[in-house]
Design an enzyme around this catalytic site. Structure first.
Site, PDB file in Angstrom:
ATOM      1  N   ASP A   9       0.886  -1.150   0.000  1.00 22.28           N
ATOM      2  CA  ASP A   9       0.000   0.000   0.000  1.00 22.28           C
ATOM      3  C   ASP A   9       0.941   1.221   0.000  1.00 22.28           C
ATOM      4  OD1 ASP A   9      -2.332   1.656   0.517  1.00 22.28           O
ATOM      5  OD2 ASP A   9      -1.585   1.810   2.567  1.00 22.28           O
ATOM      6  N   LEU A  10       0.472   2.344  -0.492  1.00 24.79           N
ATOM      7  CA  LEU A  10       1.371   3.508  -0.588  1.00 24.79           C
ATOM      8  C   LEU A  10       1.226   4.437   0.633  1.00 24.79           C
ATOM      9  CD1 LEU A  10       3.356   5.247  -2.314  1.00 24.79           C
ATOM     10  CD2 LEU A  10       1.336   6.264  -3.397  1.00 24.79           C
ATOM     11  N   ASP A  11       0.014   5.023   0.777  1.00 19.72           N
ATOM     12  CA  ASP A  11      -0.227   5.987   1.857  1.00 19.72           C
ATOM     13  C   ASP A  11      -0.136   5.301   3.216  1.00 19.72           C
ATOM     14  OD1 ASP A  11      -0.856   8.171   0.100  1.00 19.72           O
ATOM     15  OD2 ASP A  11      -2.830   7.329  -0.226  1.00 19.72           O
ATOM     16  N   THR A  17       1.326  10.219   3.925  1.00 17.88           N
ATOM     17  CA  THR A  17       0.490  11.245   3.307  1.00 17.88           C
ATOM     18  C   THR A  17      -0.797  11.483   4.103  1.00 17.88           C
ATOM     19  OG1 THR A  17      -0.132   9.442   1.871  1.00 17.88           O
ATOM     20  CG2 THR A  17       1.234  11.156   0.895  1.00 17.88           C
ATOM     21  N   LYS A  45      -8.533   6.222   6.516  1.00 20.62           N
ATOM     22  CA  LYS A  45      -7.373   5.483   5.990  1.00 20.62           C
ATOM     23  C   LYS A  45      -7.814   4.332   5.100  1.00 20.62           C
ATOM     24  CE  LYS A  45      -3.826   6.631   9.317  1.00 20.62           C
ATOM     25  NZ  LYS A  45      -3.013   6.168  10.443  1.00 20.62           N
ATOM     26  N   GLY A  46      -7.267   4.292   3.901  1.00 19.23           N
ATOM     27  CA  GLY A  46      -7.562   3.200   2.970  1.00 19.23           C
ATOM     28  C   GLY A  46      -8.895   3.351   2.248  1.00 19.23           C
ATOM     29  N   ARG A  49     -11.715   8.442  -2.035  1.00 20.39           N
ATOM     30  CA  ARG A  49     -11.981   9.885  -1.869  1.00 20.39           C
ATOM     31  C   ARG A  49     -13.464  10.152  -1.612  1.00 20.39           C
ATOM     32  NH1 ARG A  49      -9.865  13.132  -6.811  1.00 20.39           N
ATOM     33  NH2 ARG A  49      -8.091  11.779  -6.342  1.00 20.39           N
ATOM     34  N   SER A 114      -2.633   0.537  -4.263  1.00 21.56           N
ATOM     35  CA  SER A 114      -3.141   1.694  -3.508  1.00 21.56           C
ATOM     36  C   SER A 114      -4.496   2.154  -4.018  1.00 21.56           C
ATOM     37  CB  SER A 114      -2.149   2.857  -3.633  1.00 21.56           C
ATOM     38  OG  SER A 114      -2.740   4.064  -3.191  1.00 21.56           O
ATOM     39  N   ALA A 115      -5.310   2.674  -3.097  1.00 17.90           N
ATOM     40  CA  ALA A 115      -6.623   3.208  -3.482  1.00 17.90           C
ATOM     41  C   ALA A 115      -6.497   4.583  -4.127  1.00 17.90           C
ATOM     42  CB  ALA A 115      -7.496   3.327  -2.234  1.00 17.90           C
ATOM     43  N   SER A 116      -5.330   5.199  -3.996  1.00 18.99           N
ATOM     44  CA  SER A 116      -5.199   6.614  -4.385  1.00 18.99           C
ATOM     45  C   SER A 116      -5.072   6.835  -5.885  1.00 18.99           C
ATOM     46  CB  SER A 116      -3.986   7.224  -3.691  1.00 18.99           C
ATOM     47  OG  SER A 116      -3.774   8.528  -4.197  1.00 18.99           O
ATOM     48  N   ASN A 118      -3.942   9.565  -6.844  1.00 17.88           N
ATOM     49  CA  ASN A 118      -2.735  10.413  -6.919  1.00 17.88           C
ATOM     50  C   ASN A 118      -1.446   9.600  -6.846  1.00 17.88           C
ATOM     51  OD1 ASN A 118      -3.889  13.185  -6.967  1.00 17.88           O
ATOM     52  ND2 ASN A 118      -4.784  12.527  -5.027  1.00 17.88           N
ATOM     53  N   LYS A 145     -11.073  -0.971  -1.413  1.00 14.71           N
ATOM     54  CA  LYS A 145     -10.805  -1.855  -0.277  1.00 14.71           C
ATOM     55  C   LYS A 145     -11.964  -1.704   0.708  1.00 14.71           C
ATOM     56  CE  LYS A 145      -5.846  -0.899  -0.860  1.00 14.71           C
ATOM     57  NZ  LYS A 145      -4.654  -0.231  -0.303  1.00 14.71           N
ATOM     58  N   GLU A 169       0.185  -3.405   4.617  1.00 17.71           N
ATOM     59  CA  GLU A 169      -0.970  -2.499   4.709  1.00 17.71           C
ATOM     60  C   GLU A 169      -1.080  -1.815   6.064  1.00 17.71           C
ATOM     61  OE1 GLU A 169      -3.654  -0.880   4.023  1.00 17.71           O
ATOM     62  OE2 GLU A 169      -3.968  -1.374   1.939  1.00 17.71           O
ATOM     63  N   ASP A 170      -1.489  -0.537   6.071  1.00 18.51           N
ATOM     64  CA  ASP A 170      -1.672   0.166   7.350  1.00 18.51           C
ATOM     65  C   ASP A 170      -3.156   0.357   7.696  1.00 18.51           C
ATOM     66  OD1 ASP A 170      -2.124   2.166   5.341  1.00 18.51           O
ATOM     67  OD2 ASP A 170      -1.893   3.692   6.901  1.00 18.51           O
TER      68      ASP A 170
END
Ligand code: BG6
Ligand code: MG
Length: 221
Positions: A9-11, A17, A45-46, A49, A114-116, A118, A145, A169-170
Site C-alpha cells: 500500500d502507498l499511503d 500522506t 485510511k484506505g 476519496r 493503492s486506493a489513491s 494520486n 478496499k 498495509e496500514d
C-alpha cells in the site's frame, strides 16, 4: 509458503500522506462547518476519496446532492495536491527503499496496491516511479478496499498467484482486502488496530529479507 511478490500500500506504508489528507479534509470540513478531528481522520485510511467525503458529511449529519459532492471532492483534492507537489524523496518512510531493493535483488516482485488516484504523482515526487515492477491504483480499479480488486490486479500485473503474495498495509480495510484476495498480510501500525493481519510491524524499517523469511515460516504458513 514462498513469497514471489510483495504488494505495498502507498499511503501510510511507503509515505506518510495521511497528514496531508487530514489537512485538506480539515479545510473542507471547516468550510462546511463540520467538526473533524485527527481521530476522525483514522476512519479515512484506505477509504476512497468519495467514501471519505461521505464519512465527513455523516459526521456533520449533512446530505448533499451528487454534483455538489463531486465539486467538494475535487476542491479537497486540489488542496491535497498542493501538499503533494511539495513532497521530496526525504519523505519516503525509513527502511522502505532498502527493503524494496533487497527484495528486488532476491528476484521478488515489488508492486504498489493503492486506493489513491494520486499514486503516480506521489511516486514521481518522491522519486519512486521507476522502482516498482508494477502499479495498481485508484485509477485502474473500480472497487475500493476491502474489495480485493486492487491487490488481485497488482498480482496479475506481475503474473504471480495470490497465494505467493504478501501485502503490506496500514489500514483495516486494506488488510481485509488482502485477506479477501487470498493473500498473506503484514500490518504496518498498531497490533491493537490491525488485529486481522497475519503479523504486524511498526514500519518497514523493521523489515529485511531475513526477517521476511522468518515471518513466512512462523506466521504465513
Ligand atoms: C488511500 C488513503 O491510500 O487513498 C485514503 O489511505 C485516500 O485516505 C485514498 O482517501 C484515495 O486517495 P486519493 O489520492 O485518490 O484522493
Ligand atoms: Mg494506507
Amino acid at each position: 509458503m514462498h513469497t514471489e511478490a510483495c504488494i505495498f500500500d502507498l499511503d501510510g506504508v511507503i509515505v506518510d500522506t495521511a497528514k496531508y489528507h487530514y489537512l485538506a479534509w480539515k479545510r473542507l470540513a471547516d468550510k462546511l462547518e463540520i467538526r473533524f478531528t485527527e481521530t476522525d481522520n483514522e476512519r479515512l485510511k484506505g477509504v476512497s476519496r468519495m467514501d471519505s467525503l461521505e464519512i465527513i458529511l455523516g459526521l456533520g449529519e449533512k446530505q448533499l446532492g451528487k454534483g455538489i459532492k463531486q465539486k467538494y471532492a475535487t476542491l479537497k483534492n486540489a488542496w491535497y495536491i498542493d501538499y503533494i507537489n511539495r513532497m521530496t524523496p526525504e519523505e519516503i518512510l525509513p527502511g522502505s527503499l532498502e527493503f524494496i531493493k533487497e527484495l528486488k535483488s532476491a528476484g521478488i516482485k515489488v508492486v504498489i496496491g493503492s486506493a489513491s488516484k494520486n499514486t503516480p504523482l506521489i511516486l514521481e515526487k518522491v522519486g519512486l516511479l521507476k522502482v516498482f515492477d508494477a502499479v495498481a491504483d485508484g485509477n485502474t480499479v473500480e472497487k475500493t478496499k476491502p474489495d480485493p480488486e486492487v491487490f488481485i490486479k497488482a498480482a496479475e500485473l506481475v503474473n504471480v498467484d495470490p497465494a505467493g503474495c504478501v501485502v503490506f498495509e496500514d489500514a483495516v480495510a486494506g488488510i481485509q482486502a488482502a485477506l479477501n484476495a487470498g493473500m498473506k498480510c503484514i500490518g504496518v501500525g498498531s497490533p491493537g488496530i490491525l488485529k486481522e493481519a497475519h503479523y504486524v510491524i511498526k514500519g518497514l524499517h523493521e523489515m529485511n529479507l531475513e526477517k521476511l523469511k522468518t515471518i513466512e515460516k512462523e506466521f504465513l504458513k
